[in-house]
Design an enzyme around this catalytic site. Structure first.
Site, PDB file in Angstrom:
ATOM      1  N   GLN A 122       5.840   4.602  -7.465  1.00 56.93           N
ATOM      2  CA  GLN A 122       6.270   3.345  -8.091  1.00 56.93           C
ATOM      3  C   GLN A 122       5.522   2.181  -7.450  1.00 56.93           C
ATOM      4  O   GLN A 122       5.673   1.045  -7.870  1.00 56.93           O
ATOM      5  CB  GLN A 122       7.773   3.157  -7.883  1.00 56.93           C
ATOM      6  CG  GLN A 122       8.603   4.251  -8.508  1.00 56.93           C
ATOM      7  CD  GLN A 122      10.034   4.227  -7.984  1.00 56.93           C
ATOM      8  OE1 GLN A 122      10.898   3.571  -8.534  1.00 56.93           O
ATOM      9  NE2 GLN A 122      10.273   4.923  -6.897  1.00 56.93           N
ATOM     10  N   ASP A 125       0.398  -0.738  -4.685  1.00 61.28           N
ATOM     11  CA  ASP A 125      -0.428  -1.263  -3.593  1.00 61.28           C
ATOM     12  C   ASP A 125      -1.721  -0.503  -3.348  1.00 61.28           C
ATOM     13  O   ASP A 125      -2.486  -0.863  -2.446  1.00 61.28           O
ATOM     14  CB  ASP A 125       0.406  -1.321  -2.305  1.00 61.28           C
ATOM     15  CG  ASP A 125       1.042   0.022  -1.941  1.00 61.28           C
ATOM     16  OD1 ASP A 125       0.450   1.071  -2.255  1.00 61.28           O
ATOM     17  OD2 ASP A 125       2.129   0.010  -1.340  1.00 61.28           O
ATOM     18  N   HIS A 140       4.027   2.293 -12.123  1.00 60.73           N
ATOM     19  CA  HIS A 140       4.143   0.838 -12.277  1.00 60.73           C
ATOM     20  C   HIS A 140       2.791   0.142 -12.170  1.00 60.73           C
ATOM     21  O   HIS A 140       2.724  -1.064 -11.962  1.00 60.73           O
ATOM     22  CB  HIS A 140       5.129   0.261 -11.253  1.00 60.73           C
ATOM     23  CG  HIS A 140       6.542   0.731 -11.498  1.00 60.73           C
ATOM     24  ND1 HIS A 140       7.519   0.687 -10.538  1.00 60.73           N
ATOM     25  CD2 HIS A 140       7.124   1.253 -12.597  1.00 60.73           C
ATOM     26  CE1 HIS A 140       8.657   1.174 -11.046  1.00 60.73           C
ATOM     27  NE2 HIS A 140       8.426   1.527 -12.286  1.00 60.73           N
ATOM     28  N   CYS A 151      -5.733   0.054 -25.734  1.00 63.77           N
ATOM     29  CA  CYS A 151      -6.180   1.449 -25.565  1.00 63.77           C
ATOM     30  C   CYS A 151      -5.882   2.011 -24.176  1.00 63.77           C
ATOM     31  O   CYS A 151      -6.250   3.153 -23.895  1.00 63.77           O
ATOM     32  CB  CYS A 151      -7.675   1.555 -25.870  1.00 63.77           C
ATOM     33  SG  CYS A 151      -8.738   0.704 -24.687  1.00 63.77           S
ATOM     34  N   THR A 212      12.253   5.632  -1.627  1.00 67.21           N
ATOM     35  CA  THR A 212      12.727   4.922  -2.829  1.00 67.21           C
ATOM     36  C   THR A 212      14.252   4.916  -2.877  1.00 67.21           C
ATOM     37  O   THR A 212      14.890   5.903  -2.510  1.00 67.21           O
ATOM     38  CB  THR A 212      12.136   5.504  -4.133  1.00 67.21           C
ATOM     39  OG1 THR A 212      12.708   4.805  -5.241  1.00 67.21           O
ATOM     40  CG2 THR A 212      12.373   6.987  -4.286  1.00 67.21           C
TER      41      THR A 212
END
Ligand code: NAD
Length: 275
Positions: A122, A125, A140, A151, A212
């Site tokens: 997620q 960085d 993400h 596209c 997470t």
């Protein structure tokens, strides 16, 4: 740059649990890893929520970033080029200065040893890529890239000239509008990466979840799906999360130390090698 590495003591009980987790990794046919902001905390990048979190410090940002982008792409680009939100500037500066830590390196080595099929992150960085992970699904997006909304082509930042007088930039292939690859609040996850994640999760018999809080969907649903279909769930986090009750083995501690030790036991099942 100051990096917070929490005091951490590897107890015998925890080491035995890490060894159990390593056994499950060696037995896995289709191991996936899911990571979140906690993995990069030891690289100096704060998470959003909780103690030291960017939102705890600056307040939660508006959650309609994508709707704003679609309503006014040129205006959104001007903000991107000259950010006004303090949390955005803070995230950008820390990400630019950050380097992969022991946790990123251990996961890259797990892949090099042939144990890991895909790492879903997620994080935006780029640190998993910099550490050498190759089979990577950045759900993400990636802060070092741009993406065509038409596209899905990704562009390195130096690959696409941005003219501040002619915004938004357009895709040279399909003329679609280009935005930062980082998925904005309210933006659908890009179809290519999402379908790859679903395909990987459907084959997964063991998932290692590290750093997470497992609250942001759809990523938070992946480990739940693996557990629901009878797969093994391994968790690394200094705090209990909503996944902890579902975990086959829950390893409480910072990702750098725990994942390094996990790699040690995956490499050396007999425990007779060096650490
Ligand atoms: P989160 O902020 O909700 O949760 C972070 C988790 O990391 C917490 O459970 C915390 O206990 C754990 N943690 C803290 N220090 C740790 C350590 N040393 N080792 C292991 N775990 C540690 O983060 P999230 O679940 O990833 O979701 C928030 C969203 O924030 C994601 O969508 C992500 O895109 C975004 N984000 C990314 C970055 C980044 O790219 N590095 C940074 C901030 C936020």
């Amino acid at each position: 740059m100051r990096v917070e590495t929490p005091d951490f003591e590897l107890t015998e009980t925890l080491d035995a649990d890490i060894r159990r987790a390593a056994d499950r990794i060696r037995e896995a046919r289709h191991l996936l890893v899911l990571t979140g902001a906690g993995l990069s905390v030891e690289s100096g990048i704060p998470p959003f929520r909780g103690k030291g979190g960017l939102w705890t410090k600056y307040g939660e940002p508006p959650l309609d970033g994508y709707q704003r982008f679609v309503a006014d792409p040129a205006g959104a680009w001007r903000t991107l080029l000259n950010p006004t939100e303090p949390w955005m500037t803070a995230l950008r500066e820390t990400v630019a200065a950050a380097k992969p830590n022991a946790g990123h390196r251990a996961l890259a080595e797990l892949e090099a040893l042939g144990h890991l099929r895909c790492l879903i992150t997620q994080n935006i960085d780029d640190l998993h890529r910099q550490a050498g992970t190759r089979a990577l699904a950045e759900i993400h997006g990636n802060a070092t890239l741009y993406r065509c909304l038409g596209c899905c082509r990704r562009f390195a930042r130096d690959e696409l000239a941005i003219d501040p007088e002619d915004l938004p930039p357009r895709c040279p292939d399909c003329r679609g509008i280009v935005k930062a690859d980082t998925v904005s609040f309210g933006e659908p996850i890009p179809e290519d990466v999402l379908s790859r994640c679903f395909a990987e999760v459907a084959r997964c018999d063991c998932m290692l979840v590290a750093g997470t809080s497992a609250t942001v969907y759809p990523a938070a649903g992946f480990p739940v799906e693996v557990a629901r279909s009878g797969g093994v769930l391994l968790e690394v986090n200094p705090e209990p999360t909503e996944l902890t009750p579902l975990a086959t083995v829950s390893l409480q501690g910072p990702a750098g130390a725990i994942l390094s030790r996990l790699l040690h036991w995956v490499r050396d099942a007999s425990g007779e090698g060096g650490s």
